[in-house]
Design a protein around this motif. Structure first.
Motif, PDB file in Angstrom:
ATOM      1  N   ALA A   1       0.858  -1.063  -0.038  1.00  0.00           N
ATOM      2  CA  ALA A   1      -0.034   0.103   0.079  1.00  0.00           C
ATOM      3  C   ALA A   1       0.881   1.835   0.287  1.00  0.00           C
ATOM      4  N   TYR A   2       0.383   2.692  -0.665  1.00  0.00           N
ATOM      5  CA  TYR A   2       0.742   3.320  -0.700  1.00  0.00           C
ATOM      6  C   TYR A   2      -0.070   4.816  -0.117  1.00  0.00           C
ATOM      7  N   LEU A   3       0.352   4.984   0.718  1.00  0.00           N
ATOM      8  CA  LEU A   3      -0.221   6.021   1.301  1.00  0.00           C
ATOM      9  C   LEU A   3      -0.016   7.595   1.361  1.00  0.00           C
ATOM     10  N   CYS A   4      -0.659   8.322   1.375  1.00  0.00           N
ATOM     11  CA  CYS A   4      -0.107  10.179   1.878  1.00  0.00           C
ATOM     12  C   CYS A   4      -0.387  10.795   2.937  1.00  0.00           C
ATOM     13  N   ASP A   5      -0.883   9.782   3.767  1.00  0.00           N
ATOM     14  CA  ASP A   5      -1.132  10.500   5.240  1.00  0.00           C
ATOM     15  C   ASP A   5      -1.220   9.758   6.717  1.00  0.00           C
ATOM     16  N   GLU A   6      -0.466   9.624   7.675  1.00  0.00           N
ATOM     17  CA  GLU A   6      -0.350   8.830   8.992  1.00  0.00           C
ATOM     18  C   GLU A   6      -1.728   8.389   9.111  1.00  0.00           C
ATOM     19  N   THR A   7      -2.351   9.273   9.156  1.00  0.00           N
ATOM     20  CA  THR A   7      -3.900   8.871  10.025  1.00  0.00           C
ATOM     21  C   THR A   7      -4.987   7.360   9.372  1.00  0.00           C
ATOM     22  N   SER A   8      -3.916   7.892   7.372  1.00  0.00           N
ATOM     23  CA  SER A   8      -4.786   6.159   7.045  1.00  0.00           C
ATOM     24  C   SER A   8      -4.581   5.298   7.525  1.00  0.00           C
ATOM     25  N   LEU A   9      -3.196   5.677   6.872  1.00  0.00           N
ATOM     26  CA  LEU A   9      -1.950   4.616   7.440  1.00  0.00           C
ATOM     27  C   LEU A   9      -2.450   3.735   8.946  1.00  0.00           C
ATOM     28  N   ASP A  10      -2.533   4.510   9.566  1.00  0.00           N
ATOM     29  CA  ASP A  10      -2.645   4.026  11.232  1.00  0.00           C
ATOM     30  C   ASP A  10      -4.663   3.385  11.235  1.00  0.00           C
ATOM     31  N   VAL A  11      -4.955   3.208  10.099  1.00  0.00           N
ATOM     32  CA  VAL A  11      -6.454   2.361  10.370  1.00  0.00           C
ATOM     33  C   VAL A  11      -5.722   1.298   9.119  1.00  0.00           C
TER      34      VAL A  11
ATOM     35  N   ASP B   1     -11.891  -1.185  -7.164  1.00  0.00           N
ATOM     36  CA  ASP B   1     -12.223  -0.649  -6.341  1.00  0.00           C
ATOM     37  C   ASP B   1     -12.043   0.594  -5.847  1.00  0.00           C
ATOM     38  N   TYR B   2     -12.441   2.018  -5.862  1.00  0.00           N
ATOM     39  CA  TYR B   2     -12.267   3.288  -5.505  1.00  0.00           C
ATOM     40  C   TYR B   2     -13.333   3.477  -3.932  1.00  0.00           C
ATOM     41  N   LEU B   3     -11.923   3.979  -3.113  1.00  0.00           N
ATOM     42  CA  LEU B   3     -12.423   4.377  -1.597  1.00  0.00           C
ATOM     43  C   LEU B   3     -12.841   5.243  -1.212  1.00  0.00           C
ATOM     44  N   LEU B   4     -13.288   6.380  -0.721  1.00  0.00           N
ATOM     45  CA  LEU B   4     -13.419   7.772  -0.418  1.00  0.00           C
ATOM     46  C   LEU B   4     -12.822   7.905   1.240  1.00  0.00           C
ATOM     47  N   LYS B   5     -11.421   8.542   1.415  1.00  0.00           N
ATOM     48  CA  LYS B   5     -11.429   9.088   2.615  1.00  0.00           C
ATOM     49  C   LYS B   5     -12.968   9.974   3.935  1.00  0.00           C
ATOM     50  N   PRO B   6     -12.566  10.301   4.695  1.00  0.00           N
ATOM     51  CA  PRO B   6     -11.491   9.510   5.634  1.00  0.00           C
ATOM     52  C   PRO B   6     -11.922   8.040   5.811  1.00  0.00           C
ATOM     53  N   LEU B   7     -10.755   7.046   5.325  1.00  0.00           N
ATOM     54  CA  LEU B   7     -10.929   5.023   6.122  1.00  0.00           C
ATOM     55  C   LEU B   7     -11.474   4.625   7.269  1.00  0.00           C
ATOM     56  N   SER B   8     -12.375   3.588   6.973  1.00  0.00           N
ATOM     57  CA  SER B   8     -12.521   3.022   8.191  1.00  0.00           C
ATOM     58  C   SER B   8     -12.182   1.670   8.193  1.00  0.00           C
ATOM     59  N   HIS B   9     -11.653   1.078   9.514  1.00  0.00           N
ATOM     60  CA  HIS B   9     -11.806  -0.004   9.251  1.00  0.00           C
ATOM     61  C   HIS B   9     -12.008  -1.330   8.819  1.00  0.00           C
ATOM     62  N   GLY B  10     -13.377  -1.340   8.804  1.00  0.00           N
ATOM     63  CA  GLY B  10     -14.365  -1.740   8.408  1.00  0.00           C
ATOM     64  C   GLY B  10     -14.655  -2.073   6.431  1.00  0.00           C
ATOM     65  N   GLN B  11     -14.618  -0.580   6.390  1.00  0.00           N
ATOM     66  CA  GLN B  11     -14.578  -0.262   5.157  1.00  0.00           C
ATOM     67  C   GLN B  11     -13.609  -1.174   4.167  1.00  0.00           C
ATOM     68  N   LEU B  12     -12.433  -0.908   4.574  1.00  0.00           N
ATOM     69  CA  LEU B  12     -11.176  -1.558   4.059  1.00  0.00           C
ATOM     70  C   LEU B  12     -11.001  -2.749   4.215  1.00  0.00           C
ATOM     71  N   ARG B  13     -11.308  -3.483   5.041  1.00  0.00           N
ATOM     72  CA  ARG B  13     -11.147  -4.807   4.979  1.00  0.00           C
ATOM     73  C   ARG B  13     -12.116  -5.731   4.378  1.00  0.00           C
ATOM     74  N   ASP B  14     -12.948  -5.136   4.222  1.00  0.00           N
ATOM     75  CA  ASP B  14     -14.123  -6.002   3.188  1.00  0.00           C
ATOM     76  C   ASP B  14     -13.580  -5.381   1.619  1.00  0.00           C
ATOM     77  N   ALA B  15     -12.935  -3.895   1.987  1.00  0.00           N
ATOM     78  CA  ALA B  15     -12.276  -4.543  -0.019  1.00  0.00           C
ATOM     79  C   ALA B  15     -11.777  -5.133  -0.213  1.00  0.00           C
ATOM     80  N   LEU B  16     -10.348  -5.213   0.601  1.00  0.00           N
ATOM     81  CA  LEU B  16      -8.910  -6.286   0.792  1.00  0.00           C
ATOM     82  C   LEU B  16      -9.030  -7.723   0.694  1.00  0.00           C
ATOM     83  N   THR B  17     -10.756  -8.095   1.134  1.00  0.00           N
ATOM     84  CA  THR B  17     -10.784  -9.478   1.138  1.00  0.00           C
ATOM     85  C   THR B  17     -11.490  -9.570   0.001  1.00  0.00           C
TER      86      THR B  17
END
Length: 425
Positions: free
Chosen positions: A18-28, A113-129
């Motif tokens: 993954a390549y994300l621009c901000d630390e907040t998204s990386l923390d999620v 897929d295209y995900l909108l910020k701010p990212l959430s734990h559930g959103q990321l898990r579903d997309a990656l699964t």
């Protein structure tokens, strides 16, 4: 990226990056990655451009998450990413722009897929699964697949008999009606009309392949081919007519091999003169569609080509198709033609200049523009036959003792008011 004809082994590739621009998204993201069994170190700081730089010198992962937040031109940058991504990589984009047009354009470009910020734990898990499931699903060409690859060569006995019309129509039917991933290879390097029939620019893919056969691989195929619809990609050329064809044919064989790995159907628009220099082109072809007209010249050349195919492609099923049939004005009747070539005409396509003109004006294949016509119905029957017999071996043709020209009963034809061509001494 995740094109329908993707290929590829996963050996030697990371499962995720993954390549994300901000630390907040990386923390999620990092806890989700750990939950999925991936290394959190694969979650990198930096957006899409950083991803392009990194992947230009390293293999791309199976699943790639990229941030478009700092991209001024997302679609252009996505194309740059496609240049360094290996075939089969499932790409998920992340961004801040909530625009349905951008979403559609990104999906059309090959993004999963295209995900909108701010990212959430559930959103990321579903997309990656879901991305993991897409990557892991069996490919059509895998050994576990039930569908067998079918390679079909369409050869015209004479120039202008309509072989390209038949080839493009069959490719369209396989891809649009049967939903089979299909490759169309137009080997008329200087004057091919495959792209023209589909209202497309041919690009430089085929000429690049001929000039650099060593470059041909799954990634080259995915980049070089022009998409006509969701399941159809074409490789063709309009080489300068002052540039002779300088090749040993290795590129064509390599292309056919890559097509077998990436598609379920291969359609080759094969000019008859190519057979002289490159007989190996039909070595692995399942079906040969021999397109002819009911004329003396076509009868002569049908005999010659059928004899050649019997020697050079005995494994292939040969289907003779009479095109532009006008019963009232044919040079040779169907029965006399069949007697001369000692083979039955499997399909007869009626002459319909209005239908052909309509297709040309609309920039569509003949069969797509004339679905209700008789010609379209015949082509659909032909496509069904190819699908059903693609894996079968042809029955050996009967060999006769006559010479090629001797197989035509010229006296009988002359008695019916036809003028026979002079025999070569």
């Amino acid at each position: 990226m995740n094109a329908p004809w993707k290929s590829g082994s996963t050996n030697g590739r990371d499962q995720f990056a993954a390549y994300l621009c901000d630390e907040t998204s990386l923390d999620v993201l990092r806890p989700v990655a750990i939950e999925m069994g991936w290394q959190p170190e694969k979650c990198n700081k930096g957006g899409l451009r950083n991803a392009v730089q990194s992947l230009s010198i390293a293999a791309s992962p199976n699943i790639l998450l990229v941030d478009l937040s700092e991209s001024g031109d997302p679609l252009n940058d996505i194309n740059a990413l496609a240049e360094v991504c290996e075939p089969g990589t499932v790409v998920i984009a992340v961004g801040q722009v909530n625009d349905v047009r951008l979403y559609r354009d990104l999906i059309a470009s090959g993004i999963h897929d295209y995900l909108l910020k701010p990212l959430s734990h559930g959103q990321l898990r579903d997309a990656l699964t879901h991305a993991q499931a897409v990557f892991s699903q069996p490919r059509a060409h895998d050994s576990g697949g039930v569908k067998q690859h079918i390679s079909t060569a369409v050869i015209g006995t004479r120039g202008g008999v309509g072989a390209s019309t038949v080839a493009t129509s069959l490719a369209w039917l396989f891809s649009a009606d049967e939903k089979l991933p299909t490759a169309l290879l137009d080997l008329d390097i200087h004057f091919g009309t495959g792209a023209l029939c589909l209202d497309l620019e041919p690009g430089r893919g085929l000429t690049d392949a001929i000039e650099n056969p060593s470059r041909i691989d799954g990634l080259f195929i995915e980049r070089a081919m022009i998409r006509a619809n969701d399941n159809l990609a074409i490789l063709s050329a309009e080489a300068p007519i002052n540039a002779p064809l300088l090749t040993d044919g290795a590129a064509f064989i390599q292309l056919e091999e890559e097509f077998r790995q990436a598609f379920e159907m291969t359609m080759i628009d094969l000019p008859r003169n190519m057979l002289i220099n490159f007989p190996q082109l039909v070595a692995d072809v399942n079906v040969v569609v021999l397109v002819t007209e009911l004329t003396l010249a076509s009868a002569r050349d049908s005999i010659r080509l059928l004899s050649w195919l019997k020697v050079n492609a005995p494994h292939a099923r040969v289907i003779v198709v009479a095109n532009k049939v006008q019963p009232a004005v044919t040079e040779i009747s169907k029965s006399d033609f069949e007697a001369s070539i000692e083979t039955k005409i499997a399909f007869s396509i009626p002459y319909d200049i209005k239908a052909a003109s309509t297709a040309a004006k609309l920039g569509q294949t003949f069969v797509d523009a004339n679905r209700a016509g008789k010609g379209g119905a015949v082509l659909r029957d032909l496509s069904n036959t190819i699908i059903s017999v693609g894996g079968e071996k042809a029955a050996p043709a009967k060999s006769g003792g006559k010479s090629l020209l001797g197989k035509i009963d010229f006296k009988a034809l002359m008695a019916k008011g036809k003028k026979a061509p002079a025999k070569a001494g």
